[in-house]
Write a protein that holds these residues in place. Sequence first.
Motif, PDB file in Angstrom:
ATOM      1  N   LYS A   5     -62.177  47.876  -5.138  1.00  0.00           N
ATOM      2  CA  LYS A   5     -63.375  47.805  -4.313  1.00  0.00           C
ATOM      3  C   LYS A   5     -63.891  46.377  -4.249  1.00  0.00           C
ATOM      4  O   LYS A   5     -63.962  45.670  -5.241  1.00  0.00           O
ATOM      5  CB  LYS A   5     -64.453  48.726  -4.895  1.00  0.00           C
ATOM      6  CG  LYS A   5     -65.730  48.747  -4.081  1.00  0.00           C
ATOM      7  CD  LYS A   5     -66.787  49.596  -4.764  1.00  0.00           C
ATOM      8  CE  LYS A   5     -68.115  49.515  -4.029  1.00  0.00           C
ATOM      9  NZ  LYS A   5     -69.172  50.266  -4.717  1.00  0.00           N
ATOM     10  N   ALA A  11     -72.104  49.900  -0.593  1.00  0.00           N
ATOM     11  CA  ALA A  11     -71.996  51.317  -0.248  1.00  0.00           C
ATOM     12  C   ALA A  11     -73.264  51.717   0.499  1.00  0.00           C
ATOM     13  O   ALA A  11     -74.324  51.110   0.318  1.00  0.00           O
ATOM     14  CB  ALA A  11     -71.837  52.152  -1.511  1.00  0.00           C
ATOM     15  N   ASP A  12     -73.157  52.731   1.352  1.00  0.00           N
ATOM     16  CA  ASP A  12     -74.329  53.177   2.112  1.00  0.00           C
ATOM     17  C   ASP A  12     -75.491  53.537   1.196  1.00  0.00           C
ATOM     18  O   ASP A  12     -76.662  53.292   1.520  1.00  0.00           O
ATOM     19  CB  ASP A  12     -73.968  54.375   2.995  1.00  0.00           C
ATOM     20  CG  ASP A  12     -73.150  53.977   4.217  1.00  0.00           C
ATOM     21  OD1 ASP A  12     -73.102  52.765   4.515  1.00  0.00           O
ATOM     22  OD2 ASP A  12     -72.566  54.859   4.864  1.00  0.00           O
ATOM     23  N   ASP A  14     -76.391  52.139  -1.412  1.00  0.00           N
ATOM     24  CA  ASP A  14     -77.043  50.950  -1.954  1.00  0.00           C
ATOM     25  C   ASP A  14     -77.737  50.106  -0.889  1.00  0.00           C
ATOM     26  O   ASP A  14     -78.266  49.035  -1.188  1.00  0.00           O
ATOM     27  CB  ASP A  14     -76.017  50.075  -2.688  1.00  0.00           C
ATOM     28  CG  ASP A  14     -75.583  50.689  -4.010  1.00  0.00           C
ATOM     29  OD1 ASP A  14     -76.422  51.356  -4.647  1.00  0.00           O
ATOM     30  OD2 ASP A  14     -74.417  50.513  -4.389  1.00  0.00           O
ATOM     31  N   LYS A  15     -77.739  50.595   0.329  1.00  0.00           N
ATOM     32  CA  LYS A  15     -78.386  49.855   1.410  1.00  0.00           C
ATOM     33  C   LYS A  15     -79.850  50.265   1.545  1.00  0.00           C
ATOM     34  O   LYS A  15     -80.185  51.446   1.476  1.00  0.00           O
ATOM     35  CB  LYS A  15     -77.665  50.104   2.734  1.00  0.00           C
ATOM     36  CG  LYS A  15     -76.259  49.508   2.803  1.00  0.00           C
ATOM     37  CD  LYS A  15     -75.614  49.786   4.154  1.00  0.00           C
ATOM     38  CE  LYS A  15     -74.218  49.173   4.238  1.00  0.00           C
ATOM     39  NZ  LYS A  15     -73.563  49.459   5.541  1.00  0.00           N
TER      40      LYS A  15
END
Length: 437
Positions: A5, A11-12, A14-15
Amino acid sequence: MSKKKNPYILADADKCFPNLDGKGDWRLEAYRKRGGYEGLKEILQTEPAAIIDKLKASSHRGRGGAGFPTGLKWSFMPKPDGIKPNYLVVNSDESEPGTCKDRDILLNDPHTLVEGIIIGCHTLGAKASYVYVRGEYVDEADQLERAIEEAHNFGYLGEDVLGTGKTFNIYVHRGAGAYICGEETALLESLEGKKGQPRLKPPFPAGYGLYGCPTTINNVETVAQVPPILKKGVEWWTQFGRPNNHGTKIFSVSGMVNKPGNYEAPMSIPLKVLIDEYAGGVVGGWDNLLAVIPGGSSTPILSAEQCQDMLMDFDALRGAGTGLGTAAVIVMNKDTDVLKVMTRISKFYKHESCGQCTPCREGVGWVWRMMERLSNGEGTIDELDQLENVTRRIEGHTICAFADGAMWPVQGTLKHFRPLFEQRIKARNKTKVRKGA
């Protein structure tokens, strides 16, 4: 074997702005499905001092350009005295060339801002918040008003919010498109119906702000990031970025890249990774890179050599003699006439000066005219030193930082591209000699 990674790709989950690209639904129900407004009642029952302590522990810094610690700024606000109201004002004037992050928040994820304002009002003891949106953002302001109406209808705004007995209201104010109104005290003047010109400080807005009342002014992105920090915790937030530069950031990448756009990425991301992995790389390849403006047009330019190992955060860029600013990354490749670009930026600042301070009113126009001449090869090499000297005399001698921001791009150009000025001046002089022979 599974592919490792990339630590610089969020990642979504963490947005802070999962719908920044507009691929999903912006409306309230869709926002709730993404976790929006979850736990809001519990936060509104938390002591404001505890919220401020959590923001201080997160090292969250303002995303509007100055990078001032959010928790510290909020701690300056006095408790309501029952005589004068407290206000939260959100700055969405966003007139810095290259910067376009707030408009996508308002269009595609407006409830992130609405929820942030509700929590901000609770923490700051304010019952009302004003969002100052630049005049050209017609669709964006309309979208925000729709989101506010949805929040009212669902009980997140108005009286007795979620049964807590608290009252919060949000008002959208449409500006007239003046760059100077992005300066917080000029914004307050404009909100009050006056000419948008900066105020002398002190007094500072926390003591004497909107209508003479205690006021905190923050950028759209700054306010909208508060709910995720409080809900997901300090440990989650501080996993991104270096110390004192934590969290995520929206980078507005434009210019000579294959995929310009707004991208939310971890703080302290290498500039090369941001351009290659998010923006599709430099047009013509990395070796074709000439220069990058890292934080909007007012931040000094970076040379291609500096870009190789540059980290995108407040402290790394300051150490390189520039700044993160609004994180508007303007990429120029070797097909770009960098002197023409920087001269155009000087003309913009000449046009946008409010005219209140003499060094700015007279000096910024003089600097633009010098840039115009020297970038065309007119004048003498000695005038390059004169230009540098004048920018230093203007910088730091005005009420607000507008003049500083107008001088820094010129100083950066002289620092990295003085040989190009000299080359054009010499070439023009040779042509004049030949014609006179």
